[in-house]
Enzyme design. Structure first.
Site, mmCIF file in Angstrom:
data_model
loop_
_atom_site.group_PDB
_atom_site.id
_atom_site.type_symbol
_atom_site.label_atom_id
_atom_site.label_comp_id
_atom_site.label_asym_id
_atom_site.label_seq_id
_atom_site.Cartn_x
_atom_site.Cartn_y
_atom_site.Cartn_z
ATOM 1 N N HIS A 18 -62.149 -17.970 -15.221
ATOM 2 C CA HIS A 18 -61.632 -16.628 -14.914
ATOM 3 C C HIS A 18 -60.793 -16.108 -16.088
ATOM 4 O O HIS A 18 -60.929 -14.952 -16.492
ATOM 5 C CB HIS A 18 -60.749 -16.664 -13.666
ATOM 6 N N LYS A 42 -61.861 -16.986 4.083
ATOM 7 C CA LYS A 42 -61.958 -18.146 3.198
ATOM 8 C C LYS A 42 -60.879 -19.171 3.530
ATOM 9 O O LYS A 42 -59.741 -18.808 3.840
ATOM 10 C CB LYS A 42 -61.826 -17.703 1.739
ATOM 11 N N ARG A 91 -72.163 -16.853 -14.188
ATOM 12 C CA ARG A 91 -72.304 -18.194 -14.753
ATOM 13 C C ARG A 91 -73.734 -18.699 -14.720
ATOM 14 O O ARG A 91 -74.243 -19.243 -15.676
ATOM 15 C CB ARG A 91 -71.417 -19.195 -13.980
ATOM 16 N N SER A 129 -63.765 -22.835 -8.328
ATOM 17 C CA SER A 129 -62.473 -23.045 -7.655
ATOM 18 C C SER A 129 -62.564 -24.205 -6.669
ATOM 19 O O SER A 129 -61.634 -25.016 -6.555
ATOM 20 C CB SER A 129 -62.050 -21.767 -6.931
HETATM 21 N N1 COA Z 1 -65.758 -18.942 -14.405
HETATM 22 C C1 COA Z 1 -65.525 -19.919 -13.537
HETATM 23 N N2 COA Z 1 -65.681 -19.788 -12.220
HETATM 24 C C2 COA Z 1 -66.056 -18.619 -11.759
HETATM 25 C C3 COA Z 1 -66.315 -17.547 -12.603
HETATM 26 C C4 COA Z 1 -66.133 -17.742 -14.003
HETATM 27 N N3 COA Z 1 -66.357 -16.780 -14.886
HETATM 28 N N4 COA Z 1 -66.715 -16.511 -11.852
HETATM 29 C C5 COA Z 1 -66.716 -16.942 -10.598
HETATM 30 N N5 COA Z 1 -66.326 -18.209 -10.526
HETATM 31 C C6 COA Z 1 -66.287 -19.052 -9.310
HETATM 32 C C7 COA Z 1 -64.972 -19.196 -8.663
HETATM 33 O O1 COA Z 1 -64.312 -20.317 -9.153
HETATM 34 C C8 COA Z 1 -65.343 -19.329 -7.203
HETATM 35 O O2 COA Z 1 -65.729 -20.636 -6.872
HETATM 36 P P1 COA Z 1 -65.839 -21.158 -5.363
HETATM 37 O O3 COA Z 1 -67.032 -20.504 -4.767
HETATM 38 O O4 COA Z 1 -65.974 -22.610 -5.534
HETATM 39 O O5 COA Z 1 -64.574 -20.763 -4.664
HETATM 40 C C9 COA Z 1 -66.546 -18.454 -7.078
HETATM 41 O O6 COA Z 1 -67.128 -18.445 -8.347
HETATM 42 C C10 COA Z 1 -66.243 -17.031 -6.730
HETATM 43 O O7 COA Z 1 -64.870 -16.812 -6.699
HETATM 44 P P2 COA Z 1 -64.099 -15.579 -7.260
HETATM 45 O O8 COA Z 1 -64.491 -15.254 -8.653
HETATM 46 O O9 COA Z 1 -62.647 -15.832 -7.017
HETATM 47 O O10 COA Z 1 -64.632 -14.394 -6.390
HETATM 48 P P3 COA Z 1 -65.065 -14.316 -4.895
HETATM 49 O O11 COA Z 1 -66.543 -14.447 -4.831
HETATM 50 O O12 COA Z 1 -64.255 -15.181 -4.029
HETATM 51 O O13 COA Z 1 -64.641 -12.798 -4.660
HETATM 52 C C11 COA Z 1 -64.719 -10.618 -3.726
HETATM 53 C C12 COA Z 1 -65.360 -11.993 -3.871
HETATM 54 C C13 COA Z 1 -63.231 -10.701 -3.418
HETATM 55 C C14 COA Z 1 -64.887 -9.835 -5.006
HETATM 56 C C15 COA Z 1 -65.498 -9.956 -2.578
HETATM 57 O O14 COA Z 1 -65.513 -10.818 -1.459
HETATM 58 C C16 COA Z 1 -64.903 -8.637 -2.155
HETATM 59 O O15 COA Z 1 -65.092 -7.650 -2.809
HETATM 60 N N6 COA Z 1 -64.168 -8.641 -1.033
HETATM 61 C C17 COA Z 1 -63.548 -7.447 -0.493
HETATM 62 C C18 COA Z 1 -64.263 -6.979 0.772
HETATM 63 C C19 COA Z 1 -65.466 -6.168 0.413
HETATM 64 O O16 COA Z 1 -65.392 -5.117 -0.198
HETATM 65 N N7 COA Z 1 -66.626 -6.692 0.834
HETATM 66 C C20 COA Z 1 -67.884 -6.088 0.534
HETATM 67 C C21 COA Z 1 -68.366 -6.542 -0.822
HETATM 68 S S1 COA Z 1 -69.999 -6.018 -1.091
#
Ligand code: COA
Length: 162
Positions: A18, A42, A91, A129
């Site tokens: 990140h 989550k 990724r 994560s």
């Molecule tokens: N490098 C390393 N890891 C990464 C990464 C990177 N560049 N990009 C993503 N990841 C990993 C994270 O570590 C995490 O791992 P995990 O699945 O083991 O927990 C996973 O990929 C995704 O996590 P993160 O990047 O924190 O994002 P998320 O997918 O949890 O976030 C939101 C999602 C918050 C953006 C999305 O749920 C959202 O917009 N929520 C709001 C409600 C909404 O509008 N919903 C409709 C959306 S269409």
């Protein structure tokens, strides 16, 4: 005109992957808002405020990087901030399917919203994560994967829970 981008995520915890995306986004855009999602679905290890405060302490010297939290729809949050661009790291092929769904849905919800993708640095493409949470819970060291402030915060949290 100042070009701001929102980098949303759960960041539970923030990883070096990140951080890599955030630093590169700050070179491409004038301002980056790291938006920590308040997501009750989550199973999180850090509270939202713990995540926000840890991320704030990591980027305290970066004027271009702001940290915030949001609940509800991302597109509504983006509108409230008058920002039209969302950035996400990509990724793997698995990320692509998930990201495509989210980007398309967000654009359907609000056509002003565009999502841009930054290809994750190969050094961080294997990090997630969940993986870090597992390592820490099992007593391993995550120092290769996270900022020292994240690692010490995670250890503190787990110690309190015992
Ligand atoms: N490098 C390393 N890891 C990464 C990464 C990177 N560049 N990009 C993503 N990841 C990993 C994270 O570590 C995490 O791992 P995990 O699945 O083991 O927990 C996973 O990929 C995704 O996590 P993160 O990047 O924190 O994002 P998320 O997918 O949890 O976030 C939101 C999602 C918050 C953006 C999305 O749920 C959202 O917009 N929520 C709001 C409600 C909404 O509008 N919903 C409709 C959306 S269409």
């Amino acid at each position: 005109m100042k070009k701001t981008v929102i980098y949303p995520g759960s960041f539970d915890p923030l990883t070096n992957g990140h951080i890599n995306i955030i630093k590169r986004a700050a070179k491409t855009f004038d301002e980056v808002i790291i938006a920590v999602a308040i997501n009750s679905n989550k199973n999180s290890i850090m509270s939202v405020d713990e995540r926000v405060n840890t991320i704030k302490s990591i980027f305290k010297n970066s004027k271009k990087i702001k940290i915030d939290k949001f609940s509800g729809l991302l597109v509504k949050y983006a509108k409230s901030k008058k920002v039209n661009t969302i950035i996400r790291g990509m990724r793997t092929v698995q990320d692509f399917e998930y990201e495509l769904q989210m980007a398309t849905s967000n654009n359907k919800l609000d056509q002003a919203i565009e999502t841009v993708f930054m290809v994750a640095d190969a050094n961080y493409a294997h990090i997630s994560s969940s993986l870090i949470k597992d390592i820490i819970k099992l007593g391993g060291s995550a120092k290769e994967f996270v900022h020292p402030k994240v690692e010490s915060e995670l250890k503190k949290i787990l110690k309190k829970r015992k």
